[in-house]
Design a protein around this motif. Structure first.
Motif, PDB file in Angstrom:
ATOM      1  N   PRO A  16      84.357  -1.569 -26.361  1.00  0.00           N
ATOM      2  CA  PRO A  16      85.559  -1.350 -25.544  1.00  0.00           C
ATOM      3  C   PRO A  16      86.817  -1.007 -26.328  1.00  0.00           C
ATOM      4  O   PRO A  16      87.782  -0.514 -25.757  1.00  0.00           O
ATOM      5  N   GLY A  17      86.874  -1.324 -27.627  1.00  0.00           N
ATOM      6  CA  GLY A  17      88.121  -1.138 -28.364  1.00  0.00           C
ATOM      7  C   GLY A  17      89.102  -2.244 -28.030  1.00  0.00           C
ATOM      8  O   GLY A  17      88.718  -3.392 -27.809  1.00  0.00           O
ATOM      9  N   GLY A  18      90.389  -1.922 -27.983  1.00  0.00           N
ATOM     10  CA  GLY A  18      91.393  -2.911 -27.637  1.00  0.00           C
ATOM     11  C   GLY A  18      92.059  -3.533 -28.854  1.00  0.00           C
ATOM     12  O   GLY A  18      91.755  -3.192 -30.001  1.00  0.00           O
ATOM     13  N   SER A  19      92.984  -4.469 -28.580  1.00  0.00           N
ATOM     14  CA  SER A  19      93.809  -5.039 -29.651  1.00  0.00           C
ATOM     15  C   SER A  19      92.968  -5.848 -30.646  1.00  0.00           C
ATOM     16  O   SER A  19      93.251  -5.850 -31.838  1.00  0.00           O
ATOM     17  N   THR A 137      82.857   2.488 -35.746  1.00  0.00           N
ATOM     18  CA  THR A 137      81.882   2.846 -34.713  1.00  0.00           C
ATOM     19  C   THR A 137      81.403   1.625 -33.948  1.00  0.00           C
ATOM     20  O   THR A 137      80.978   1.740 -32.797  1.00  0.00           O
ATOM     21  N   ARG A 138      81.456   0.439 -34.555  1.00  0.00           N
ATOM     22  CA  ARG A 138      81.022  -0.782 -33.886  1.00  0.00           C
ATOM     23  C   ARG A 138      82.093  -1.378 -32.971  1.00  0.00           C
ATOM     24  O   ARG A 138      81.768  -2.133 -32.055  1.00  0.00           O
ATOM     25  N   TRP A 139      83.364  -1.058 -33.221  1.00  0.00           N
ATOM     26  CA  TRP A 139      84.447  -1.700 -32.466  1.00  0.00           C
ATOM     27  C   TRP A 139      85.184  -0.761 -31.519  1.00  0.00           C
ATOM     28  O   TRP A 139      85.929  -1.224 -30.649  1.00  0.00           O
ATOM     29  N   PHE A 140      85.031   0.578 -31.661  1.00  0.00           N
ATOM     30  CA  PHE A 140      85.779   1.517 -30.832  1.00  0.00           C
ATOM     31  C   PHE A 140      84.834   2.482 -30.131  1.00  0.00           C
ATOM     32  O   PHE A 140      83.754   2.783 -30.639  1.00  0.00           O
TER      33      PHE A 140
END
Length: 436
Positions: A16-19, A137-140
């Motif tokens: 999902p991404g995010g802060s 690639t794993r977080w966004f």
């Protein structure tokens, strides 16, 4: 032929991404930032290193050549390690190694021990960027990939800026040992941060279990990545675009500007800083352009190569003893585009490979520019000694590698585009059939 299609749908399982993603990814970027400070610190200390260890141009270039040789040789093993072990473990090993290498370089009493320290630094440095790419690639979401890569590279260049602004000044104010040993403390700081806070992936987005690590697994990962035209095209884009600026910043820019162009060390340092600032600005532009249209990737890469070759030739073959300052400024601004253009190589490899091969594919791509840089560093050093410090002859070696790379890019561009269209169609079909 168009060089690709920009997907608009998120792939199944996209993070999902995010802060929180920004904070976690920021720790990885901080490790890369410090690695770049250590990598490029020799670029502003080349003349000091020649005096300290009493070496000629060929021996001086060996520092950077060995560092890059280790770096390039580690890329595929590191990619496999990232795919197998995850980002946190690999980054931790890298931070320990590059910190020990920087400290060893500070305390080295001889040329031999200094060489060993730079090799150790190169080994640790090799583990950082691929890990940061994998972390992104794993977080966004996948659609953020081009911009995330360019921003990571931007922070890396900020590390280069620290070298040109602060390491150079500290060398003359504090001396060799204090400067390099003091900078090693930054490695300790980022090591603590990543041990305490870094996570490989968000909850619910764990990668599939890795296969049993062995020779068969290694061969399968490398062969599958290499079979993709996008991976090979990415390697040659990285090869062709990165090395002119790398050679200039890592070692030969300062001696060229001082010894061949007659500038003071302060003026030369300012021009090196301009390369870094230009890199940071261009990186943001390239990231935005590619995020909007993947078809812009190849034209941007080839255009950067052409403009770099034109300005390089105009500078080294300028009639008279020295090129005018305005031309040196333009050269440094254009060299700043080389780093962002090299990042386009990863944007060819990323859509060509599934998540479980991203580290291996990135490692293959990342070899390109560093092999070219290592080769050019060696050629320039040898040619300078052979010609009595004739920078025109030595710096002309850049054109041979640029020509080789352009031929390969043009050869592979169509194949990679066709293969990427196939992947895009499959991804859209899978997205449509994901249960909701």
């Amino acid at each position: 032929m168009s060089s690709g299609i920009s997907p608009t749908l998120a792939l199944p399982g996209d993070p999902p991404g995010g802060s929180r993603a920004v904070r976690i990814w920021g720790i990885g970027v901080a490790v890369y930032f410090v690695a770049i400070i250590f990598r490029t610190s020799l670029g502003v200390a080349g003349l000091d290193a020649a005096d300290r260890f009493d070496v000629n141009a060929s021996a001086l270039s060996t520092f950077s050549i060995l560092q890059l040789l280790v770096y390039a040789g580690m890329q595929i093993p590191v990619g496999l390690m990232v795919d197998r072990l995850g980002t946190k473990k690999v980054l931790t090993i890298g931070a320990v190694l590059f910190t020990l290498g920087q400290l060893g370089f500070a305390l080295s009493p001889s040329y031999g021990t200094a060489l060993a320290s730079r090799a150790l630094l190169g080994c640790g440095d090799a583990m950082t960027f691929i890990s940061v790419l994998r972390l992104g690639t794993r977080w966004f979401p996948a659609r953020r990939g081009p911009m995330i890569s360019q921003i990571a590279a931007l922070f890396g260049m900020a590390g280069n800026l620290v070298s040109t602004l602060f390491i150079a000044r500290a060398l003359h104010g504090l001396g060799w040992t204090t400067t390099f040993a003091g900078s090693a403390l930054a490695g300790v700081v980022v090591l603590v941060l990543l041990l305490l806070f870094l996570k490989d992936h968000p909850e619910g987005h764990a990668p599939p279990p890795a296969e049993h690590a062995g020779a068969a697994y290694v061969r399968k990962q490398i062969a599958a990545s290499w079979r993709e035209p996008g991976t090979r095209l990415g390697l040659w884009v990285h090869f062709t675009t990165q090395f002119p600026a790398m050679v200039f910043l890592l070692l030969w820019g300062l001696p060229f500007l001082v010894e061949s162009q007659g500038l003071s060390r302060e003026a030369a340092g300012t021009l090196l800083t301009l390369v870094v600032l230009s890199n940071m600005a261009v990186g943001l532009v390239y990231g935005q352009v590619i995020a909007r249209s993947h078809a812009a990737r190849a034209p941007l890469a080839l255009g950067t190569v052409a403009l770099t070759a034109l300005l390089w030739a105009s500078t080294i073959f300028y009639p008279g003893a020295h090129a005018p300052m305005w031309l040196l400024v333009v050269l440094c601004v254009v060299l700043g585009a080389c780093g962002p253009a090299s990042m386009i190589g990863f944007d060819f490899a990323r859509p060509a490979n599934p998540p479980e091969r991203q580290g291996t594919a990135s490692g293959i791509v990342n070899m390109g520019g560093f092999v070219a840089s290592m080769t050019t560093l060696f050629l320039i050093g040898v040619l300078l000694d052979a010609t009595g410090q004739d920078y025109r002859v030595a710096f002309a070696s850049v054109f041979f590698l640029e020509a080789l790379g352009v031929v390969q890019i043009l050869r592979l561009r169509g194949r990679a585009a066709a293969r990427e269209r196939e992947h895009h169609v499959v991804s859209r079909v899978e997205a449509v059939h994901v249960p909701v």
